[in-house]
Design an enzyme around this catalytic site. Structure first.
Site, short mmCIF file in Angstrom:
data_model
loop_
_atom_site.label_atom_id
_atom_site.label_comp_id
_atom_site.label_asym_id
_atom_site.label_seq_id
_atom_site.Cartn_x
_atom_site.Cartn_y
_atom_site.Cartn_z
N THR A 1 -2.31 -8.55 3.64
CA THR A 1 -1.99 -8.39 2.22
C THR A 1 -1.50 -7.00 1.88
O THR A 1 -0.78 -6.83 0.89
CB THR A 1 -3.23 -8.72 1.36
OG1 THR A 1 -4.32 -7.89 1.78
CG2 THR A 1 -3.64 -10.17 1.53
N CYS A 2 -1.87 -5.98 2.66
CA CYS A 2 -1.40 -4.62 2.37
C CYS A 2 0.12 -4.49 2.50
O CYS A 2 0.73 -3.61 1.92
CB CYS A 2 -2.05 -3.61 3.32
SG CYS A 2 -3.79 -3.34 2.95
N PHE A 3 0.70 -5.38 3.32
CA PHE A 3 2.15 -5.32 3.58
C PHE A 3 2.87 -6.57 3.07
O PHE A 3 4.04 -6.77 3.39
CB PHE A 3 2.40 -5.15 5.08
CG PHE A 3 1.64 -4.01 5.69
CD1 PHE A 3 1.93 -2.70 5.36
CD2 PHE A 3 0.60 -4.24 6.58
CE1 PHE A 3 1.22 -1.64 5.90
CE2 PHE A 3 -0.12 -3.19 7.13
CZ PHE A 3 0.19 -1.89 6.79
N MET B 1 0.81 -1.22 0.00
CA MET B 1 0.00 0.00 0.00
C MET B 1 0.84 1.27 0.00
O MET B 1 0.39 2.34 -0.41
CB MET B 1 -0.97 0.00 1.19
CG MET B 1 -0.32 0.07 2.55
SD MET B 1 -1.53 0.25 3.88
CE MET B 1 -2.10 1.93 3.60
#
Length: 491
Positions: free
Chosen positions: A457-459, A434
Site C-alpha cells: 500500500t505504501c507504493f 509514501m
C-alpha cells in the site's frame, strides 16, 4: 442476540480489554495456533504458508464449535453468494430468521447484509426509548470547541437524541441540512493540527493515526473521548464522515489485535528493518539492538524499555521474534494507549463493541466514510506496468475483471492496493504514496499462479501473478480483495 440492557451493561473494562493485550503472533504460526490472515498490505517475508482451502479454514477458525454448526458454516461458505442473495430478499430480521446462527459468524455475510443487520440491532437496542431534539449552539468559526463545550457533559443516552444544530447569528431551521453541514465541518476539525490529536500516516500521507505527542494539548484525553462519541454518533445517525484512518486504528475499534505487517503503512522504513531482522541473522544487522526504543519528542530523545531493564537486554537470534512483537506493540498500541482508551470509551458509549465488531477493518472504513465512486477509466489511464505491458493478456483480463466488480468490491480493491477507500479529489493522477504522488502500478509476480495477488500500500502496488485464464484471475483477485483481512491464511 443481546437486549438493549445487555449491550449497555457490557463493562467498560471488558470493552477496552483488547488494548491491554499483546500484539498478534508472528507468522508462520506454530501448529494449533489461529491461522494467519492473508496479506492485505504486504507479501509475508518468511516461509509463506501454503494456501488453505475453504473447507479446512472453517475448522481452523471455529475449532470449538459443535460439528453440526461447523458443517452449516462450511455450507454457508461454499454457497456464500446464494445465501447473501436470500438474506437480501428476506423481510425477517437476521436475528429472528432461520439463519440466526450467522449473527455470531458474520464473516460469511456481505457488507450490505451486515450493515442491514447492524441497523436492525441499533433499532432493537433503542426500542421504546424516546428520542427528542437536542439543540447544539455553535459559532461557525469555533465548531469544534463550541460542540465540545455543549456536548461533553451530556450522557450517552442524551447523545442518542436528534441533534438540532443552531449556527449562532444565522437564520434557518435545521431540517437535516445543518446537521449534515455540522458533521462535515467537525470531521475536518478533528484533524486540525492546532488540537494535535491526529497526524497523517507517513505510509500514504492520506490516512490519519493518533498523535503519540497529543499530550502537548492538556485537554487531549477529554477531546479523544469526545471524538470517539462524534464518530460513533455519525454511524448511529447513518451520516458519512470525511474521515480515513490507518488500518491499525480500525482494528483497535473492532477489538482486533494488530500484526507487525500493519506497521508497513505507518512506518515503512522501520517495517523494512523488521523484515530484514526476521529474514537474516541478528549478526548481519551491523549494530547492536536491545529491548528498547528511542522516542523523540519536542527535540528530546527518550529511551523506553520494551520489558524490564530492556535497554540492557540484547536482541538475539533466539529472542528476536519476541522483540518484533514487543516493539510493534509499543509503537502501534503502547505509545497511544491512554488516547486509545479515551477514544474507545467514547465510541463504545454510543455503539457497543460487540455490535461494531461484526465488521472487518475495510468494512468499518466504508461504514464511517461511505462507498466511493471509482472511475475505472481514470484509474486505468493513470496506471504503470512493470514486467507487463498495457496490452498483456493478464492486464486486459484484470481491467475486465475490475469492471465486473460491484461498488463494494471496487472499494475493497482500492483499500487493498492503496490502504484506503479515499479517491483523490483531483482523480487518480494525484494518488499519494509514501514518497509523494505515486500512480497505481501493477507488477508481474513470477511465482506460482496458485498464489493470491498481493499488495504494497505504501507504493499503491499490486503484485499480479500471470494467471492462465480470465476466470482464474477474476476469482483470485476477488478472493484477495474480499478476504484479505479475514483469516484464511492464503499466501
Amino acid at each position: 442476540l443481546y437486549s438493549r440492557r445487555e449491550y449497555r451493561l457490557e463493562s467498560r473494562e471488558n470493552q477496552l480489554a483488547h488494548i491491554h493485550q499483546e500484539i498478534a503472533p508472528l507468522s508462520p504460526l506454530p501448529a494449533g495456533s489461529e491461522p494467519q490472515t492473508a496479506a492485505a498490505t504486504v507479501t509475508e517475508p518468511t516461509n509463506i504458508l501454503a494456501p488453505i482451502s475453504r473447507e479446512s479454514s472453517i475448522f481452523a477458525i471455529y475449532p470449538n464449535l459443535p460439528s453440526d454448526t461447523q458443517k452449516f458454516l462450511k455450507f454457508a461458505e461454499t454457497h456464500r453468494t446464494v445465501l447473501n442473495q436470500i438474506l437480501r430478499q428476506s423481510t425477517t430480521p437476521l436475528a429472528d430468521g432461520p439463519f440466526a446462527v450467522l449473527v455470531d459468524h458474520t464473516r460469511v455475510l456481505d457488507f450490505d447484509v451486515k450493515r442491514r443487520y447492524f441497523r436492525q440491532e441499533l433499532e432493537r437496542m433503542d426500542d421504546g426509548a424516546r428520542r427528542e431534539d437536542l439543540a447544539v449552539h455553535v459559532r461557525r468559526e469555533h465548531v469544534f470547541e463550541d460542540s465540545f463545550r455543549e456536548l461533553h457533559r451530556r450522557t450517552p443516552e442524551e447523545w442518542k437524541n436528534r441533534f438540532y444544530i443552531v449556527f449562532e447569528g444565522e437564520e434557518g431551521q435545521d431540517a437535516g441540512g445543518l446537521l449534515r453541514e455540522w458533521y462535515t465541518i467537525i470531521s475536518r476539525e478533528i484533524f486540525n493540527p492546532m488540537y494535535a490529536l491526529f497526524t497523517t500516516s507517513p505510509g500514504d500521507r492520506v490516512t490519519y493515526m493518533i498523535n503519540p505527542s497529543s499530550h502537548c494539548n492538556s485537554n487531549h484525553l477529554s477531546y479523544f473521548k469526545f471524538v470517539g462519541r462524534v464518530i460513533a454518533k455519525a454511524v448511529y445517525d447513518n451520516k458519512l464522515l470525511e474521515c480515513y484512518f490507518t488500518r491499525s486504528f480500525y482494528k483497535h475499534i473492532l477489538g482486533k489485535l494488530v500484526k507487525y505487517t500493519d506497521m508497513e503503512s505507518e512506518d515503512y522504513s522501520f517495517y523494512q528493518g523488521l523484515v530484514f531482522l526476521l529474514d537474516h541473522g541478528v549478526n548481519e544487522l551491523g549494530y547492536e539492538l536491545t529491548f528498547s526504543v528511542e522516542v523523540q519528542e519536542f527535540g528530546v530523545t527518550e529511551i523506553r524499555d520494551l520489558k524490564p531493564n530492556g535497554r540492557n537486554i540484547p536482541v538475539t537470534e533466539e529472542n528476536k521474534h519476541e522483540y518484533v512483537r514487543l516493539v510493534c506493540q509499543e509503537k502501534m498500541t503502547g505509545a497511544i494507549r491512554r488516547q486509545l482508551n479515551a477514544f474507545l470509551e467514547g465510541f463504545y458509549e454510543i455503539i457497543p463493541k460487540r455490535l461494531i465488531s461484526i465488521f472487518n477493518e475495510q468494512e468499518l472504513e466504508l461504514l464511517i466514510s461511505g462507498l466511493p465512486n471509482i472511475d475505472i477509466d481514470d484509474l486505468k489511464s493513470n496506471t504503470e506496468y512493470h514486467k507487463y505491458q498495457h496490452n498483456s493478456l493478464q492486464i486486459q483480463w484484470f481491467w475486465r475483471a475490475l469492471r465486473s466488480f460491484d461498488q463494494a468490491d471496487r472499494a475493497k480493491f482500492l483499500q487493498f492496493v492503496t490502504g484506503t477507500s479515499k479517491v483523490p479529489l483531483q482523480g487518480f493522477s494525484a494518488l499519494e504514496g509514501m514518497n509523494g504522488t505515486q500512480k497505481f502500478q501493477i507488477h508481474r509476480d513470477d511465482r506460482s499462479t496458485d498464489r493470491l495477488p498481493s499488495a504494497h500500500t505504501c507504493f499503491n502496488q499490486l503484485d499480479l501473478p500471470a494467471y492462465e485464464t480470465f476466470d482464474k484471475l477474476r476469482s483470485m483477485l476477488l478472493k484477495a480483495v474480499q478476504e484479505c483481512s479475514e483469516g484464511f491464511g492464503f499466501a
